[in-house]
Motif scaffolding. Structure first.
Motif, PDB file in Angstrom:
ATOM      1  N   SER A   1       0.842  -1.193   0.000  1.00  0.00           N
ATOM      2  CA  SER A   1       0.000   0.000   0.000  1.00  0.00           C
ATOM      3  C   SER A   1       0.878   1.244   0.000  1.00  0.00           C
ATOM      4  CB  SER A   1      -0.886   0.005   1.244  1.00  0.00           C
ATOM      5  OG  SER A   1      -1.440   1.281   1.444  1.00  0.00           O
ATOM      6  N   SER A   2       0.534   2.205  -0.844  1.00  0.00           N
ATOM      7  CA  SER A   2       1.295   3.459  -0.887  1.00  0.00           C
ATOM      8  C   SER A   2       1.098   4.277   0.389  1.00  0.00           C
ATOM      9  CB  SER A   2       0.903   4.278  -2.114  1.00  0.00           C
ATOM     10  OG  SER A   2      -0.467   4.590  -2.071  1.00  0.00           O
ATOM     11  N   THR A   3       0.096   3.922   1.170  1.00  0.00           N
ATOM     12  CA  THR A   3      -0.134   4.613   2.443  1.00  0.00           C
ATOM     13  C   THR A   3       0.927   4.241   3.471  1.00  0.00           C
ATOM     14  OG1 THR A   3      -2.509   4.596   2.020  1.00  0.00           O
ATOM     15  CG2 THR A   3      -1.811   4.982   4.297  1.00  0.00           C
ATOM     16  N   TYR A   4       1.300   2.970   3.517  1.00  0.00           N
ATOM     17  CA  TYR A   4       2.219   2.493   4.545  1.00  0.00           C
ATOM     18  C   TYR A   4       3.658   2.345   4.053  1.00  0.00           C
ATOM     19  CZ  TYR A   4      -2.191   1.587   6.811  1.00  0.00           C
ATOM     20  OH  TYR A   4      -3.443   1.747   7.346  1.00  0.00           O
ATOM     21  N   ALA A   5       3.865   2.335   2.767  1.00  0.00           N
ATOM     22  CA  ALA A   5       5.211   2.141   2.216  1.00  0.00           C
ATOM     23  C   ALA A   5       6.224   3.167   2.722  1.00  0.00           C
ATOM     24  CB  ALA A   5       5.157   2.134   0.690  1.00  0.00           C
ATOM     25  N   PRO A   6       5.878   4.459   2.808  1.00  0.00           N
ATOM     26  CA  PRO A   6       6.874   5.421   3.311  1.00  0.00           C
ATOM     27  C   PRO A   6       7.314   5.138   4.747  1.00  0.00           C
ATOM     28  CG  PRO A   6       5.119   6.574   2.171  1.00  0.00           C
ATOM     29  CD  PRO A   6       4.678   5.148   2.313  1.00  0.00           C
ATOM     30  N   LEU A   7       6.407   4.656   5.580  1.00  0.00           N
ATOM     31  CA  LEU A   7       6.773   4.338   6.966  1.00  0.00           C
ATOM     32  C   LEU A   7       7.742   3.168   7.021  1.00  0.00           C
ATOM     33  CD1 LEU A   7       3.255   4.670   8.636  1.00  0.00           C
ATOM     34  CD2 LEU A   7       5.153   6.304   8.733  1.00  0.00           C
ATOM     35  N   ILE A   8       7.483   2.154   6.214  1.00  0.00           N
ATOM     36  CA  ILE A   8       8.363   0.989   6.173  1.00  0.00           C
ATOM     37  C   ILE A   8       9.729   1.388   5.612  1.00  0.00           C
ATOM     38  CG2 ILE A   8       8.701  -1.302   5.157  1.00  0.00           C
ATOM     39  CD1 ILE A   8       5.556  -1.490   5.106  1.00  0.00           C
ATOM     40  N   ALA A   9       9.724   2.178   4.543  1.00  0.00           N
ATOM     41  CA  ALA A   9      10.976   2.620   3.940  1.00  0.00           C
ATOM     42  C   ALA A   9      11.773   3.489   4.901  1.00  0.00           C
ATOM     43  CB  ALA A   9      10.698   3.374   2.639  1.00  0.00           C
ATOM     44  N   ALA A  10      11.089   4.353   5.639  1.00  0.00           N
ATOM     45  CA  ALA A  10      11.767   5.217   6.609  1.00  0.00           C
ATOM     46  C   ALA A  10      12.398   4.384   7.722  1.00  0.00           C
ATOM     47  CB  ALA A  10      10.797   6.229   7.187  1.00  0.00           C
ATOM     48  N   ALA A  11      11.681   3.375   8.186  1.00  0.00           N
ATOM     49  CA  ALA A  11      12.233   2.498   9.232  1.00  0.00           C
ATOM     50  C   ALA A  11      13.447   1.737   8.706  1.00  0.00           C
ATOM     51  CB  ALA A  11      11.159   1.528   9.717  1.00  0.00           C
ATOM     52  N   ALA A  12      13.386   1.295   7.462  1.00  0.00           N
ATOM     53  CA  ALA A  12      14.514   0.577   6.867  1.00  0.00           C
ATOM     54  C   ALA A  12      15.716   1.489   6.663  1.00  0.00           C
ATOM     55  CB  ALA A  12      14.085  -0.045   5.541  1.00  0.00           C
ATOM     56  N   ALA A  13      15.483   2.775   6.480  1.00  0.00           N
ATOM     57  CA  ALA A  13      16.573   3.722   6.232  1.00  0.00           C
ATOM     58  C   ALA A  13      17.336   4.093   7.503  1.00  0.00           C
ATOM     59  CB  ALA A  13      16.021   4.985   5.580  1.00  0.00           C
ATOM     60  N   ILE A  14      16.740   3.906   8.660  1.00  0.00           N
ATOM     61  CA  ILE A  14      17.366   4.348   9.915  1.00  0.00           C
ATOM     62  C   ILE A  14      18.768   3.760  10.101  1.00  0.00           C
ATOM     63  CG2 ILE A  14      17.228   4.233  12.446  1.00  0.00           C
ATOM     64  CD1 ILE A  14      14.195   4.668  12.147  1.00  0.00           C
ATOM     65  N   PRO A  15      18.975   2.441   9.970  1.00  0.00           N
ATOM     66  CA  PRO A  15      20.327   1.919  10.210  1.00  0.00           C
ATOM     67  C   PRO A  15      21.372   2.475   9.231  1.00  0.00           C
ATOM     68  CG  PRO A  15      18.740   0.119  10.134  1.00  0.00           C
ATOM     69  CD  PRO A  15      18.015   1.359   9.724  1.00  0.00           C
ATOM     70  N   ILE A  16      20.992   2.613   7.977  1.00  0.00           N
ATOM     71  CA  ILE A  16      21.953   3.105   6.984  1.00  0.00           C
ATOM     72  C   ILE A  16      22.248   4.579   7.215  1.00  0.00           C
ATOM     73  CG2 ILE A  16      22.357   3.457   4.509  1.00  0.00           C
ATOM     74  CD1 ILE A  16      20.451   0.944   4.175  1.00  0.00           C
ATOM     75  N   THR A  17      21.212   5.361   7.474  1.00  0.00           N
ATOM     76  CA  THR A  17      21.397   6.779   7.764  1.00  0.00           C
ATOM     77  C   THR A  17      22.224   6.949   9.040  1.00  0.00           C
ATOM     78  OG1 THR A  17      19.256   7.214   6.731  1.00  0.00           O
ATOM     79  CG2 THR A  17      20.191   8.972   8.068  1.00  0.00           C
ATOM     80  N   PHE A  18      22.012   6.071  10.009  1.00  0.00           N
ATOM     81  CA  PHE A  18      22.791   6.106  11.243  1.00  0.00           C
ATOM     82  C   PHE A  18      24.272   5.889  10.958  1.00  0.00           C
ATOM     83  CE2 PHE A  18      24.707   3.566  14.710  1.00  0.00           C
ATOM     84  CZ  PHE A  18      24.740   4.535  15.698  1.00  0.00           C
ATOM     85  N   VAL A  19      24.595   4.937  10.115  1.00  0.00           N
ATOM     86  CA  VAL A  19      26.000   4.663   9.791  1.00  0.00           C
ATOM     87  C   VAL A  19      26.640   5.869   9.097  1.00  0.00           C
ATOM     88  CG1 VAL A  19      27.537   3.228   8.363  1.00  0.00           C
ATOM     89  CG2 VAL A  19      25.752   2.158   9.748  1.00  0.00           C
ATOM     90  N   VAL A  20      25.924   6.467   8.163  1.00  0.00           N
ATOM     91  CA  VAL A  20      26.456   7.655   7.470  1.00  0.00           C
ATOM     92  C   VAL A  20      26.650   8.786   8.476  1.00  0.00           C
ATOM     93  CG1 VAL A  20      25.969   9.414   5.722  1.00  0.00           C
ATOM     94  CG2 VAL A  20      25.446   7.019   5.248  1.00  0.00           C
ATOM     95  N   SER A  21      25.661   9.017   9.310  1.00  0.00           N
ATOM     96  CA  SER A  21      25.735  10.077  10.312  1.00  0.00           C
ATOM     97  C   SER A  21      26.877   9.833  11.282  1.00  0.00           C
ATOM     98  CB  SER A  21      24.407  10.149  11.067  1.00  0.00           C
ATOM     99  OG  SER A  21      24.489  11.013  12.156  1.00  0.00           O
ATOM    100  N   ARG A  22      26.991   8.619  11.755  1.00  0.00           N
ATOM    101  CA  ARG A  22      28.039   8.269  12.725  1.00  0.00           C
ATOM    102  C   ARG A  22      29.423   8.459  12.114  1.00  0.00           C
ATOM    103  NH1 ARG A  22      30.676   3.902  15.416  1.00  0.00           N
ATOM    104  NH2 ARG A  22      30.326   4.087  17.656  1.00  0.00           N
ATOM    105  N   THR A  23      29.567   8.089  10.845  1.00  0.00           N
ATOM    106  CA  THR A  23      30.850   8.255  10.162  1.00  0.00           C
ATOM    107  C   THR A  23      31.239   9.727  10.080  1.00  0.00           C
ATOM    108  OG1 THR A  23      30.451   6.252   8.870  1.00  0.00           O
ATOM    109  CG2 THR A  23      32.085   7.797   8.009  1.00  0.00           C
ATOM    110  N   ILE A  24      30.273  10.568   9.757  1.00  0.00           N
ATOM    111  CA  ILE A  24      30.547  12.010   9.649  1.00  0.00           C
ATOM    112  C   ILE A  24      30.828  12.613  11.020  1.00  0.00           C
ATOM    113  CG2 ILE A  24      29.472  14.246   9.160  1.00  0.00           C
ATOM    114  CD1 ILE A  24      28.032  12.805   6.805  1.00  0.00           C
ATOM    115  N   MET A  25      29.994  12.301  11.990  1.00  0.00           N
ATOM    116  CA  MET A  25      30.067  12.976  13.282  1.00  0.00           C
ATOM    117  C   MET A  25      31.225  12.494  14.156  1.00  0.00           C
ATOM    118  SD  MET A  25      27.697  15.138  12.928  1.00  0.00           S
ATOM    119  CE  MET A  25      27.339  15.828  14.518  1.00  0.00           C
ATOM    120  N   LEU A  26      31.658  11.258  13.985  1.00  0.00           N
ATOM    121  CA  LEU A  26      32.716  10.733  14.846  1.00  0.00           C
ATOM    122  C   LEU A  26      34.075  10.653  14.161  1.00  0.00           C
ATOM    123  CD1 LEU A  26      30.828   7.966  16.842  1.00  0.00           C
ATOM    124  CD2 LEU A  26      31.329  10.322  17.495  1.00  0.00           C
ATOM    125  N   ARG A  27      34.141  11.057  12.921  1.00  0.00           N
ATOM    126  CA  ARG A  27      35.429  11.070  12.234  1.00  0.00           C
ATOM    127  C   ARG A  27      36.301  12.124  12.908  1.00  0.00           C
ATOM    128  NH1 ARG A  27      36.529  12.396   5.900  1.00  0.00           N
ATOM    129  NH2 ARG A  27      38.771  12.174   6.031  1.00  0.00           N
TER     130      ARG A  27
END
Length: 149
Positions: free
Chosen positions: A95-121
């Motif tokens: 459903s296009s109603t729930y897909a963004p929520l699922i995609a956003a949840a899936a993006a958290i770990p990857i976005t976290f790794v990118v953020s952590r790399t930038i902020m802790l370098r």
């Protein structure tokens, strides 16, 4: 354990960031066209997110270098969620109603790794100071006073 705590704090900052974006957007919508309100609210919430992630999530000193690289976390999030929504809706027929929520949840770990790399370098170290000539040293072997002035 440290990484897990950072991930939890990162997710909490994401919730606060989303709320601050929505609040700014709605207030700005009173005076600005919706696209301008979106852009201004997005930039303001991203700046807030940078400082929250610096001080709260990673407990690191904010620097200009980190500040200028931080938008890469938003670019990563945007790319992952956009591809995720497409994959979920057009390929997997979610459903296009729930897909963004699922995609956003899936993006958290990857976005976290990118953020952590930038902020802790580590910041680039200062270049070493040039050696001072020792010819002017006192005969008593004391410190070279010129070094400390």
């Amino acid at each position: 354990m440290r990484v897990r705590g950072q991930l939890i704090r990162f997710a909490l900052v994401g919730v606060v960031n989303t709320g601050s974006y929505c609040a700014c957007y709605l207030v700005l919508l009173i005076w600005l066209p919706y696209v301008a309100a979106h852009v201004v609210a997005f930039v303001l919430s991203m700046i807030g997110s940078f400082f929250l992630n610096s001080y709260f999530t990673y407990r690191t000193r904010p620097t200009w270098r980190k500040f200028l690289l931080f938008p890469l976390t938003n670019a990563a999030n945007f790319t992952i969620t956009t591809c995720g929504v497409y994959l979920l809706v057009d390929v997997l027929e979610f459903s296009s109603t729930y897909a963004p929520l699922i995609a956003a949840a899936a993006a958290i770990p990857i976005t976290f790794v990118v953020s952590r790399t930038i902020m802790l370098r580590p910041d680039e170290p200062d270049p070493p100071a040039p050696e001072k000539a020792t010819a002017g040293r006192r005969s008593g072997g004391g410190p070279d006073r010129a070094k400390f002035s």
